[in-house]
Write an enzyme that holds these catalytic residues in place. Structure first.
Site, PDB file in Angstrom:
ATOM      1  N   GLU A 107      -5.758   4.605   3.241  1.00 23.51           N
ATOM      2  CA  GLU A 107      -5.345   5.270   4.473  1.00 23.51           C
ATOM      3  C   GLU A 107      -6.017   4.553   5.629  1.00 23.51           C
ATOM      4  O   GLU A 107      -7.154   4.120   5.514  1.00 23.51           O
ATOM      5  CB  GLU A 107      -5.764   6.756   4.509  1.00 23.51           C
ATOM      6  CG  GLU A 107      -5.008   7.652   3.569  1.00 23.51           C
ATOM      7  CD  GLU A 107      -5.713   7.821   2.229  1.00 23.51           C
ATOM      8  OE1 GLU A 107      -6.843   7.325   2.064  1.00 23.51           O
ATOM      9  OE2 GLU A 107      -5.122   8.431   1.326  1.00 23.51           O
ATOM     10  N   TYR A 119      -4.115  -5.429   6.594  1.00 23.61           N
ATOM     11  CA  TYR A 119      -3.589  -4.926   5.328  1.00 23.61           C
ATOM     12  C   TYR A 119      -2.165  -5.417   5.080  1.00 23.61           C
ATOM     13  O   TYR A 119      -1.825  -5.827   3.963  1.00 23.61           O
ATOM     14  CB  TYR A 119      -3.653  -3.396   5.294  1.00 23.61           C
ATOM     15  CG  TYR A 119      -5.071  -2.863   5.277  1.00 23.61           C
ATOM     16  CD1 TYR A 119      -6.026  -3.357   4.391  1.00 23.61           C
ATOM     17  CD2 TYR A 119      -5.471  -1.871   6.161  1.00 23.61           C
ATOM     18  CE1 TYR A 119      -7.322  -2.869   4.378  1.00 23.61           C
ATOM     19  CE2 TYR A 119      -6.769  -1.370   6.156  1.00 23.61           C
ATOM     20  CZ  TYR A 119      -7.691  -1.877   5.257  1.00 23.61           C
ATOM     21  OH  TYR A 119      -8.965  -1.397   5.236  1.00 23.61           O
TER      22      TYR A 119
END
Length: 148
Positions: A107, A119
Site C-alpha cells: 500500500e 513501484y
C-alpha cells in the site's frame, strides 16, 4: 562502498534515523515497531543499506506462505531518487524467489508520487484503492501487486 545486510537489533538506531529523516510529520514508526520486526515477528525481514558506513535506506517486508507484503521502504531525503530503493527492491525480489513466493503486495499513500513511480517502474500493478486507509493525515492508499 554500498552494503546491504539483514538488519539486527544493533541497527535500530540507524532504522529510526532513516525513518525520522524520511517522514516528517504524520505517522512514523517507532523503536518498538523496529524491534518487533527484528525480534518478535517470524514473518518479517528487514534489509538496511549502508554507503561508506552511513545508513541510507531500509526495506521491511513480511513473507507469509507464498506471498509477501512490503511494510515500509524508506530512504533519507538527500539520497532519494539515486537508486538506493531499487537496490533494496532487487535484493528483496531475489530473496522472494528463493523463498518460493509468488506475489508481493504493498500500500502507498495516494499523494506519494515518487514512491508510486518507483513501484510502477519495478512492475507493480495498481489493483484497488483503500479509502481512508492512512491516518494523520487521513488519506487513501493505492494497493499494488507484482508477480515474483
Amino acid at each position: 562502498m554500498i552494503k546491504i545486510k539483514n538488519a539486527n537489533l544493533s541497527d535500530v538506531s540507524n532504522l529510526l534515523e532513516i525513518e525520522n529523516d524520511t517522514f516528517v510529520g504524520g505517522e512514523k514508526y517507532n523503536q518498538d515497531f523496529f524491534i518487533y520486526n527484528l525480534k518478535g515477528n517470524d514473518f518479517a525481514k528487514t534489509l538496511i543499506l549502508f554507503e561508506d558506513d552511513c545508513a541510507i535506506s531500509y526495506l521491511i517486508y513480511w513473507i507469509t506462505f507464498d506471498s509477501a507484503t512490503i511494510i515500509s521502504l524508506a530512504t533519507k531525503k538527500d539520497f532519494q531518487q539515486k537508486g538506493y530503493a531499487t537496490l533494496l527492491l532487487n535484493e528483496m525480489l531475489k530473496d522472494l524467489k528463493n523463498s518460493n513466493v509468488e506475489t508481493v503486495t504493498l500500500e502507498v499513500r495516494k499523494s506519494n508520487i515518487k514512491a508510486i513511480k518507483l513501484y510502477e517502474k519495478h512492475g507493480f500493478v495498481f489493483c484497488n484503492t483503500k479509502k481512508n486507509y492512512y491516518e494523520n493525515p487521513c488519506e487513501d492508499a493505492l494497493y499494488y501487486v507484482k508477480g515474483v
